[in-house]
Design a protein around this motif. Structure first.
Motif, PDB file in Angstrom:
ATOM      1  N   ASN A 137       4.616   4.687  71.833  1.00  0.00           N
ATOM      2  CA  ASN A 137       5.762   5.530  71.500  1.00  0.00           C
ATOM      3  C   ASN A 137       6.317   6.134  72.786  1.00  0.00           C
ATOM      4  OD1 ASN A 137       7.706   6.819  69.952  1.00  0.00           O
ATOM      5  ND2 ASN A 137       6.219   7.567  68.444  1.00  0.00           N
ATOM      6  N   GLY A 151      13.080   4.782  68.980  1.00  0.00           N
ATOM      7  CA  GLY A 151      12.130   4.690  67.885  1.00  0.00           C
ATOM      8  C   GLY A 151      11.202   3.485  67.964  1.00  0.00           C
ATOM      9  N   SER A 152       9.921   3.751  67.759  1.00  0.00           N
ATOM     10  CA  SER A 152       8.947   2.681  67.695  1.00  0.00           C
ATOM     11  C   SER A 152       9.039   2.003  66.331  1.00  0.00           C
ATOM     12  CB  SER A 152       7.532   3.237  67.895  1.00  0.00           C
ATOM     13  OG  SER A 152       6.565   2.240  67.639  1.00  0.00           O
ATOM     14  N   LEU A 153       8.889   0.687  66.317  1.00  0.00           N
ATOM     15  CA  LEU A 153       8.954  -0.070  65.065  1.00  0.00           C
ATOM     16  C   LEU A 153       7.573  -0.426  64.520  1.00  0.00           C
ATOM     17  CD1 LEU A 153      11.938  -2.459  65.890  1.00  0.00           C
ATOM     18  CD2 LEU A 153      11.964  -0.377  64.505  1.00  0.00           C
ATOM     19  N   GLY A 154       6.532   0.176  65.108  1.00  0.00           N
ATOM     20  CA  GLY A 154       5.198  -0.021  64.570  1.00  0.00           C
ATOM     21  C   GLY A 154       4.569  -1.347  64.965  1.00  0.00           C
ATOM     22  N   LEU A 157       6.485  -4.934  64.222  1.00  0.00           N
ATOM     23  CA  LEU A 157       7.793  -5.170  64.822  1.00  0.00           C
ATOM     24  C   LEU A 157       7.941  -4.595  66.230  1.00  0.00           C
ATOM     25  CD1 LEU A 157      10.045  -4.453  61.710  1.00  0.00           C
ATOM     26  CD2 LEU A 157       9.215  -6.653  62.542  1.00  0.00           C
ATOM     27  N   GLY A 158       6.935  -3.903  66.726  1.00  0.00           N
ATOM     28  CA  GLY A 158       7.068  -3.276  68.033  1.00  0.00           C
ATOM     29  C   GLY A 158       5.721  -2.996  68.665  1.00  0.00           C
ATOM     30  N   ASP A 159       5.528  -1.756  69.128  1.00  0.00           N
ATOM     31  CA  ASP A 159       4.293  -1.316  69.797  1.00  0.00           C
ATOM     32  C   ASP A 159       3.998  -2.109  71.064  1.00  0.00           C
ATOM     33  OD1 ASP A 159       3.766   0.794  68.183  1.00  0.00           O
ATOM     34  OD2 ASP A 159       2.120  -0.127  67.070  1.00  0.00           O
ATOM     35  N   LYS A 243      12.246  -1.931  77.246  1.00  0.00           N
ATOM     36  CA  LYS A 243      12.718  -1.688  75.882  1.00  0.00           C
ATOM     37  C   LYS A 243      12.802  -0.209  75.536  1.00  0.00           C
ATOM     38  CE  LYS A 243      11.491  -4.293  72.467  1.00  0.00           C
ATOM     39  NZ  LYS A 243      12.709  -5.074  72.181  1.00  0.00           N
ATOM     40  N   TYR A 244      12.037   0.626  76.221  1.00  0.00           N
ATOM     41  CA  TYR A 244      11.971   2.033  75.841  1.00  0.00           C
ATOM     42  C   TYR A 244      12.380   2.985  76.963  1.00  0.00           C
ATOM     43  CZ  TYR A 244       9.534  -0.057  71.921  1.00  0.00           C
ATOM     44  OH  TYR A 244       9.221  -0.851  70.848  1.00  0.00           O
TER      45      TYR A 244
END
Length: 297
Positions: A137, A151-154, A157-159, A243-244
Motif C-alpha cells: 500500500n 489505491g491498492s487492488l489487493g 489485482l495488485g500488491d 505504479k504507486y
C-alpha cells in the motif's frame, strides 16, 4: 459505544492515566503493545487479523488464545490499525471482536494499517509512506492525516512488490519451467509437494491465498544473492515505484518511508531502486509500532 475513526486527540487524553492497547495488524501477523502508565510496555504478537477475510466469530479465537493471556483486566482504550479496516463498515468485525473479548475497554477505535504506517513512519512530518509486507500500500501523509493514496487492488489485482506478489511470481516461474536449472532443482527439493494442482487449490479453494504465496519469501530470502532472485525482487520494487510512488504529486520532494518485512529485509535493493528513480529513501522499519508509540508519546 459507536465505532469511531481513530483520532490522535482521544488517545492523548487517555494514555497518561489509564492502560491502553495499540495494534498494528497485517494479514499474516499482528504486533501489539500494551501500555500501563508508570510501568513497562508489554509487546507481543498474534496471528494476522483482517476483516476482509475474517468474520468477528473467526477473529474472537485469535484474541482469546493469543492476545488476552498477555493482558490484565484493566485495558481502558484500544487503538487498532489494520489491513482491511479502511472505514467504519469494513472494520466492524474487528471492533465487535475486540468489544466482545476486552470488556473493560471504554474506547475501541479502528483505522487502516496505512494510517498507522504513516504515523509510525512520518511522525508529525509530511512524507510518502508505503507498506511492503504480505500486501502492499502507499499514501501521501501531511503530518496529521492521509491526503492522497493510489489505491491498492489487493492480492489478485495488485500488491506489486509485496511478499505475496513475490511468492506468486516465483511459483509461476517454477510451474512454467522458467527458473534456472539449479534454482529449479533447489525449489523442487525444498517444496516437493508443489505442483500445478496443489497451487491452484491453494490459490482458488483454500483461505488466505495471500499468506500462502507470501510463505515462499523464505526461499527468496535464502537465495537473494542469486542473480535471478535478485532481479525478481528488484523488478517487483520498480513496478511498485512506477505504479504507486511516481503517481503522487512531486514525489521527489519528500522522503519515501517503508514498513513491512519485505521492505525491511530487502532494503538494500529497495533503496537502490528508489535512488534509480531519483527518490529519497526515508525510514525503513520492520513494523511501525515503535514509531506509533513515539508518535503519541
Amino acid at each position: 459505544m459507536r465505532q469511531k475513526k481513530l483520532a490522535a486527540d482521544s488517545l492523548l487524553k487517555t494514555m497518561h492515566s489509564t492502560p491502553f492497547l495499540i495494534a498494528d495488524s497485517g494479514s499474516t501477523k499482528t504486533d501489539w503493545v500494551a501500555i500501563n502508565p508508570g510501568s513497562d510496555m508489554i509487546r507481543f504478537q498474534s496471528a494476522g487479523i483482517n476483516p476482509f477475510y475474517q468474520t468477528a466469530g473467526e477473529i474472537i479465537p485469535v484474541l482469546e488464545n493469543e492476545v488476552l493471556p498477555h493482558l490484565g483486566d484493566d485495558i481502558d482504550s484500544i487503538f487498532f490499525y489494520g489491513a482491511g479496516c479502511a472505514d467504519e463498515k469494513s472494520g466492524r468485525p474487528v471492533y465487535d471482536a475486540l468489544k466482545h473479548c476486552i470488556t473493560s475497554a471504554r474506547i475501541v477505535e479502528t483505522a487502516s494499517d496505512m494510517l498507522g504506517a504513516a504515523r509510525g513512519l512520518c511522525g508529525h512530518e509530511p512524507g510518502l509512506a508505503c507498506i511492503l509486507g504480505t500486501g502492499a500500500n502507499n499514501a501521501f501523509y501531511d503530518g496529521k492525516n492521509i491526503v492522497h493514496s493510489i489505491g491498492s487492488l489487493g492480492f489478485w489485482l495488485g500488491d506489486e512488490g509485496s511478499g505475496s506478489y513475490l511468492g506468486k511470481t516465483l511459483v509461476v516461474h517454477y510451474l512454467q519451467n522458467e527458473l534456472p536449472a539449479a534454482l529449479h532443482q533447489s525449489f523442487a527439493a525444498e517444496y516437493p509437494e508443489i505442483n500445478r494442482l496443489s497451487v491452484l487449490e491453494h490459490a482458488y479453494k483454500k483461505p488466505y491465498p495471500n499468506r500462502y504465496f507470501a510463505s515462499f519469501s523464505t526461499f527468496i530470502s535464502d537465495n537473494i544473492e542469486l542473480p535471478f532472485i535478485n532481479d525478481l525482487v528488484r523488478e517487483a520494487f520498480q513496478i511498485f515505484i512506477k505504479k504507486y510512488i511516481c503517481k503522487h504529486k512531486d514525489p521527489e520532494k519528500y522522503p519515501v518511508h517503508f514498513t513491512g518485512s519485505v521492505a525491511y529485509y530487502y532494503q538494500d535493493i529497495l533503496k537502490a531502486a528508489l535512488q534509480k528513480s531519483d527518490l529519497k529513501p526515508g525510514r525503513i522499519l520492520k513494523s511501525p509500532l515503535e514509531g506509533l508509540v513515539q508518535y503519541y508519546l
